[in-house]
Design a protein around this motif. Sequence first.
Motif, PDB file in Angstrom:
ATOM      1  N   GLU A 252       0.831  -1.201   0.000  1.00 21.85           N
ATOM      2  CA  GLU A 252       0.000   0.000   0.000  1.00 21.85           C
ATOM      3  C   GLU A 252       0.865   1.250   0.000  1.00 21.85           C
ATOM      4  O   GLU A 252       2.080   1.206   0.240  1.00 21.85           O
ATOM      5  N   LYS A 273     -11.009   7.223   5.180  1.00 23.24           N
ATOM      6  CA  LYS A 273     -11.531   5.867   5.329  1.00 23.24           C
ATOM      7  C   LYS A 273     -12.772   5.656   4.455  1.00 23.24           C
ATOM      8  O   LYS A 273     -13.663   6.518   4.395  1.00 23.24           O
ATOM      9  N   ASN A 274     -12.812   4.505   3.801  1.00 18.09           N
ATOM     10  CA  ASN A 274     -13.955   4.124   2.971  1.00 18.09           C
ATOM     11  C   ASN A 274     -14.269   5.158   1.881  1.00 18.09           C
ATOM     12  O   ASN A 274     -15.418   5.345   1.495  1.00 18.09           O
ATOM     13  N   ASP A 374      -8.368   2.928  -4.261  1.00 14.36           N
ATOM     14  CA  ASP A 374      -9.780   2.574  -4.052  1.00 14.36           C
ATOM     15  C   ASP A 374     -10.147   2.633  -2.569  1.00 14.36           C
ATOM     16  O   ASP A 374      -9.302   2.964  -1.709  1.00 14.36           O
ATOM     17  N   LYS A 375     -11.390   2.298  -2.261  1.00 13.36           N
ATOM     18  CA  LYS A 375     -11.908   2.444  -0.900  1.00 13.36           C
ATOM     19  C   LYS A 375     -11.270   1.481   0.096  1.00 13.36           C
ATOM     20  O   LYS A 375     -11.352   1.686   1.311  1.00 13.36           O
ATOM     21  N   GLN A 376     -10.624   0.433  -0.415  1.00 11.78           N
ATOM     22  CA  GLN A 376      -9.938  -0.525   0.455  1.00 11.78           C
ATOM     23  C   GLN A 376      -8.460  -0.173   0.623  1.00 11.78           C
ATOM     24  O   GLN A 376      -7.711  -0.901   1.269  1.00 11.78           O
ATOM     25  N   VAL A 378      -6.285   0.116  -1.868  1.00 12.10           N
ATOM     26  CA  VAL A 378      -5.476  -0.524  -2.904  1.00 12.10           C
ATOM     27  C   VAL A 378      -5.165   0.485  -4.009  1.00 12.10           C
ATOM     28  O   VAL A 378      -6.072   1.162  -4.515  1.00 12.10           O
ATOM     29  N   GLU A 412     -17.810   2.151  -6.100  1.00 14.85           N
ATOM     30  CA  GLU A 412     -17.680   0.725  -5.777  1.00 14.85           C
ATOM     31  C   GLU A 412     -18.224   0.413  -4.390  1.00 14.85           C
ATOM     32  O   GLU A 412     -18.070   1.226  -3.471  1.00 14.85           O
TER      33      GLU A 412
END
Length: 412
Positions: A252, A273-274, A374-376, A378, A412
């Motif tokens: 990451e 976050k998210n 992305d939200k995770q 990644v 997503e």
Amino acid sequence: MKKLVLIAGVFVLLFSCKEDKAAKVNHEILKDGKWLVELQVMDHQKLPFNLSINREPDDSYTADIYNAEELIHTDEITISGNSVTIKFPVFEGYLQGTFEGDTIKGNFIKESLDRVVPFMATFGKTDRFVVNTDSKASMSGVWETKFSPDTEDFYLGKGIFLQKNNKVHGTFRTTTGDYRYLDGVLDGDSLKLSAFDGAHAFLFTAKVSDSTLNGTFYSGNHFKEPFTAVRNEVFELPDEDSLTYLKEGYDEFSFSFPDAEGNIVSLSDAKFKNKAVLVQIMGTWCPNCLDETKFLVDFVKNNQDLELEVVALSFEYAKTEEDAFKAIKRLKERVGIDYPVLLAQYGTADKEEAQKKLPMLNHVLSYPTTLFIDKQGVVRKIKTGFNGPATGEKYAAFKAEFTELVKGLAQE
């Protein structure tokens, strides 16, 4: 005695009026209208650009710089006696000189880099370059370009130009960005192109045939390199999305840098976050970064419903932390940035030093470099460089691709 005092008072009044009148005359000596500014670069070459100085109704001055389709407006002009200083939006570079009649003589100054480039401006001149002979070839089309060929500093460029009579405009794209709105002429077989935006001063000269270019690229009076080019309408540069990546062993991307209030901001903070996150590696001194920043500001403004955060990591030439944050503040105010711009480094924008601050990247190859996360958390894409409005169709394609990707990540 009263008579002497009265005479002295009248003398002082007359003298003061003369001083005021002289000051007013001096203030008005700077002529409003078209000027041709010529920077003195290397090899006794002159790098010209077109400047319009405008006297406003309140007796203040503004100015406009023209590069082909580009117009850069500034309202930061200071006049004292016969001295004038012209500052440019966002960038720290400024013109400082003295004027008399139809001329201004002075220097283009970038303090953080200790760079001084002499210039002379002439009132009433509108032709950027003198043309003596009809063009003997055509520049219109795509040129596969090699900068510093046959050296370890070699890199590729893609010249995209349009010619009408002797007039030529276009740009060179590279994997790290474009060389701005180039404006010039083809005089016989002699090509001359220039651009000036308050940060960079570019001059390209070359001998032209219908199928080849052989020339020199000048950046201010501190750098030059040779280049060659051949016609190739199907030439494409390497994919800028594959040049920068996370090194093996890193899963990451992370950072921790201060904002102007001294707060340390990290990608692990709750606000990210998210959310999909765009991380822009940039500098306030960088024209390609400015192009991208304007695009990002506009995108965020028009897509406020997206679950998206943007954060910029600024690498600054400014010699002190205070000056670096001043430059960041100036950029934010001028462009209307409402997302965080953090100070990652000051004193140098050296890319090797920048990579040390972001060790998970294989390198920092270009300013700007933009990460799409992305939200995770990644990293889904890392885009090296930015080809802005001067690149025409390339810029239009970028906007469509960017919008599709970012909206997809945010939804997503």
